[in-house]
Design an enzyme around this catalytic site. Structure first.
Site: not given
Ligand SMILES: *Cc1c(COP(=O)(O)O)cnc(C)c1O
Length: 359
Positions: A46, A97, A168, A193
């Protein structure tokens, strides 16, 4: 060789590998274990896994800091928000987001924290909102409006009041921006992504600076990951390492396709507005009505009608069909995630669907 001197296209290929000793495999192994022989650096899985570490080594080098892999992008966001104590004040963009907007809204409703919503492109408004704040949440470019924030300017405002800055950076990837170099304290990514890039895993990451303050933050984020226990699976981490090897190639092609499509869409009679920040591989368009936007998403044959983004395949979605999507997102906005296919094939499909949807 000095790893810091490597270009990103080399870093994604060269780092995160096994030590070069005779007979060693060339790839980081998929380490499927829950525990380790006693007295090593990590004693229970973990707290750490060598396959996670391989990905963390690559991403950390790309961002110029130290990465931690999380079970999802939102888990990484949650870890960053855990830096805010009870009663703390978060300044955040109203069009962040949607998972972050919902999380902050619910935590504020529960009385744990206070949230002040701002337009990040309005530095005066941000300065005012930051009075007494603990943390400034930045997302740039934003999902799905593609607004671009002045990161050094925002960091300066946050530092002036002693607030941490989180950025982010999912849409930009480390190839287009390295927020740590602008003084951001914690970078977060949805590695689901572009970093993984094949729509086959859900993962996230944080990155902090390789300084005393950065290492202290990393320690807190690491404790959060270990104690909350929502950790990534080794298989997902292995796929992410495999995916990030081609990040530079994939993203270069996707960005070139997006630039070409954005300029053609600008001239399309069925498109009322194109949002494209000049780089990156996301283009958002407005079609004039929610109905024509839905019709467009339902008519493409090559473009996949699906949520999410950043895969090798092109996809599109009318964002307001998602529950929790902020009302700042226009009802007719369709977000295009441009993939790496041939641009003429992408254009033909999109052009035909747009023309049909508006007719
Ligand atoms: C998809 C996304 C998230 C969340 O990520 P997950 O992997 O789906 O939990 C956060 N910020 C942005 C800008 C995103 O496109």
């Amino acid at each position: 060789m000095d790893h810091d001197a490597l270009a990103p296209a080399t870093t994604v290929v060269a780092l995160g590998r096994q030590e070069r000793v005779p007979g060693a495999g060339v790839n980081a192994p998929l380490e499927l274990t829950s525990t380790y022989v006693a007295d090593g650096a990590v004693n229970y899985a973990r707290a750490g896994n060598p396959t996670w570490s391989a990905f963390e080594e690559v991403l950390g080098a790309l961002e110029g800091g130290q990465a931690l892999l999380f079970a999802s992008g939102l888990a990484a966001c949650d870890a960053a928000l855990s830096l805010v104590p009870v009663g703390g004040v978060v300044v955040a963009p109203a069009n962040a987001y949607n998972g972050v907007v919902v999380t902050l809204t619910e935590r504020a409703a529960a009385g744990e924290i206070a949230v002040r919503w701002v337009d990040l492109t309005d530095l005066d408004a941000v300065r005012e909102a930051l009075d007494g704040a603990t943390l400034l949440w930045v997302e740039t470019p934003t999902n799905p409006l593609l607004e671009v924030a002045d990161v050094p300017g925002l960091v300066g405002l946050a530092r002036a009041v002693g607030a941490l800055t989180v950025c982010d950076s999912t849409f930009a990837t480390p190839l287009l921006q390295q927020p740590l170099s602008d003084g951001v304290d914690v970078v977060v990514h949805s590695a689901t992504k572009y970093l993984s890039g094949h729509s086959d895993v859900v993962l996230g990451a944080t990155v902090t600076a390789d300084t005393d303050a950065g290492r202290a933050l990393r320690e807190r984020l690491h404790r959060h990951r270990t104690l909350r226990g929502a950790i990534p699976g080794p298989m997902e981490a292995w796929l992410a390492v495999r995916g990030i090897r081609t990040l530079a190639l994939r993203f270069e092609r996707a960005c070139a396709n997006a630039a070409e499509l954005a300029s053609r869409l600008d001239a399309h009679p069925a498109v009322a507005r194109v949002r494209y920040p000049g780089s990156g591989a996301i283009v958002s368009i407005e079609t004039g009505s929610a109905d024509s936007a839905e019709a467009l998403a339902g008519r493409t044959r090559l473009w996949l009608h699906a949520t999410s983004l950043g895969g090798v395949e092109s996809s599109l979605e009318r964002r307001r069909r998602q529950p929790g999507e902020p009302e700042t997102t226009p009802v007719d906005l369709v977000r295009l995630s441009v993939g790496i296919e041939d641009v003429e094939d992408l254009w033909r499909d999109l052009d035909e669907a747009l023309t049909g949807a508006s007719g």
